[in-house]
Design a protein around this motif. Structure first.
Motif, short mmCIF file in Angstrom:
data_model
loop_
_atom_site.label_atom_id
_atom_site.label_comp_id
_atom_site.label_asym_id
_atom_site.label_seq_id
_atom_site.Cartn_x
_atom_site.Cartn_y
_atom_site.Cartn_z
N LEU A 15 0.84 -1.31 -0.02
CA LEU A 15 0.15 -0.06 -0.15
C LEU A 15 0.94 1.37 0.09
N ARG A 16 0.63 2.10 -0.81
CA ARG A 16 1.52 3.45 -1.14
C ARG A 16 1.00 4.49 0.05
N SER A 17 -0.15 4.31 0.47
CA SER A 17 -0.91 5.19 1.62
C SER A 17 -1.23 4.43 2.71
N GLU A 18 -1.50 5.10 3.90
CA GLU A 18 -2.21 4.65 4.99
C GLU A 18 -3.53 4.45 4.54
N PRO A 19 -4.25 3.30 5.09
CA PRO A 19 -5.65 3.18 4.48
C PRO A 19 -6.60 4.13 5.60
N LYS A 20 -7.51 4.94 4.90
CA LYS A 20 -8.35 5.95 5.43
C LYS A 20 -9.53 5.47 6.44
N ALA A 21 -9.79 4.33 6.07
CA ALA A 21 -11.44 3.82 6.97
C ALA A 21 -10.92 2.31 6.92
N VAL A 22 -11.29 2.02 8.43
CA VAL A 22 -11.38 0.43 8.80
C VAL A 22 -12.64 0.14 9.29
N SER A 23 -13.12 -1.13 8.71
CA SER A 23 -14.44 -1.58 9.22
C SER A 23 -14.53 -2.94 9.40
N ASN A 24 -15.22 -3.37 10.09
CA ASN A 24 -15.53 -4.89 10.52
C ASN A 24 -16.95 -4.76 9.89
N HIS A 34 -15.50 -15.17 4.14
CA HIS A 34 -14.54 -15.30 5.14
C HIS A 34 -14.57 -16.49 6.16
N GLY A 35 -15.75 -17.25 6.10
CA GLY A 35 -16.18 -18.22 6.92
C GLY A 35 -16.03 -17.83 8.46
N ALA A 36 -16.22 -16.67 8.71
CA ALA A 36 -16.21 -15.81 9.83
C ALA A 36 -17.37 -15.22 10.19
N ALA A 37 -17.37 -14.70 11.41
CA ALA A 37 -18.59 -13.82 11.90
C ALA A 37 -18.48 -12.17 11.13
N PHE A 38 -17.25 -12.08 11.08
CA PHE A 38 -17.22 -10.62 10.13
C PHE A 38 -15.88 -10.65 9.48
N ALA A 39 -15.62 -9.59 8.53
CA ALA A 39 -14.41 -9.56 7.68
C ALA A 39 -14.01 -8.08 8.04
N THR A 40 -12.76 -7.89 8.36
CA THR A 40 -12.29 -6.59 8.63
C THR A 40 -11.54 -6.05 7.38
N SER A 97 -4.89 -10.12 5.76
CA SER A 97 -3.74 -10.33 4.66
C SER A 97 -2.52 -9.47 5.01
N PHE A 98 -2.41 -8.51 5.92
CA PHE A 98 -1.25 -7.65 5.96
C PHE A 98 -0.11 -8.49 6.56
N ASP A 99 0.97 -8.18 6.24
CA ASP A 99 2.17 -8.96 6.65
C ASP A 99 3.05 -8.00 7.47
N THR A 100 2.61 -6.55 7.45
CA THR A 100 3.07 -5.61 8.39
C THR A 100 2.14 -5.33 9.56
N ARG A 101 2.74 -4.85 10.84
CA ARG A 101 1.86 -4.45 11.82
C ARG A 101 0.85 -3.35 11.19
N PHE A 102 -0.36 -3.43 11.54
CA PHE A 102 -1.43 -2.26 11.21
C PHE A 102 -2.15 -2.27 12.52
N ASP A 103 -2.24 -0.93 13.07
CA ASP A 103 -2.76 -0.60 14.31
C ASP A 103 -3.69 0.52 13.96
N PRO A 104 -4.97 0.40 13.43
CA PRO A 104 -5.72 1.65 13.20
C PRO A 104 -6.32 2.37 14.42
N LYS A 105 -6.42 3.61 14.23
CA LYS A 105 -6.93 4.58 15.39
C LYS A 105 -8.30 4.11 15.68
N SER A 106 -9.04 3.60 14.79
CA SER A 106 -10.48 3.42 14.92
C SER A 106 -11.01 2.14 13.99
N VAL A 107 -11.98 1.61 14.45
CA VAL A 107 -12.54 0.49 13.52
C VAL A 107 -13.86 0.67 13.69
N LYS A 108 -14.69 0.82 12.69
CA LYS A 108 -16.29 0.86 12.75
C LYS A 108 -16.73 -0.62 12.28
#
Length: 126
Positions: A15-24, A34-40, A97-108
């Motif tokens: 990714l060439r920029s920091e993601p702007k929005a993160v959601s479950n 995803h075979g899961a309760a939600f996808a992020t 799928s990220f291989d690098t640490r990703f710690d978003p400020k918020s997740v909606k």
């Protein structure tokens, strides 16, 4: 800059920029894919997603309307979805799928109307 890959490693990206929005996303399509309760997902402009390898191995599935989901044809790992009417020039990347640490400020949390009924159960409840 974040990097990521599929389970088998054939598809890799950065990714060439920091993601702007993160959601479950709790919609039933994400649950099934995803075979899961939600996808992020983390969203960013399409022009800021660069595939480093395996782009030819991505398989596309038109899940609804204009929405296209892409996954590795070798291992099945979900990588991205795009095609939002509201944000046509953006892509959403599966955070798992990220291989690098990703710690978003918020997740909606979105599409809670289809949230898995068993998700809120605490340990020991039946």
């Amino acid at each position: 800059m974040h990097r990521g890959s599929c389970l088998c490693g054939a598809v890799s990206f950065r990714l060439r920029s920091e993601p702007k929005a993160v959601s479950n996303c709790h919609c039933t399509m994400c649950q099934k894919q995803h075979g899961a309760a939600f996808a992020t997902y983390a969203s960013l402009p399409k022009s800021d997603l660069e595939y480093l390898s395996g782009q030819e191995l991505l398989t596309s599935y038109h899940s609804s309307g204009r929405v296209v989901r892409k996954f590795c044809s070798v291992c099945g790992s979900n990588i991205e979805w795009s095609g939002s009417e509201k944000f046509p020039d953006w892509v959403s990347i599966a955070v798992a799928s990220f291989d690098t640490r990703f710690d978003p400020k918020s997740v909606k949390d979105i599409h809670l109307d289809s949230r898995a009924c068993w998700l809120q159960r605490s340990e020991g409840q039946g």
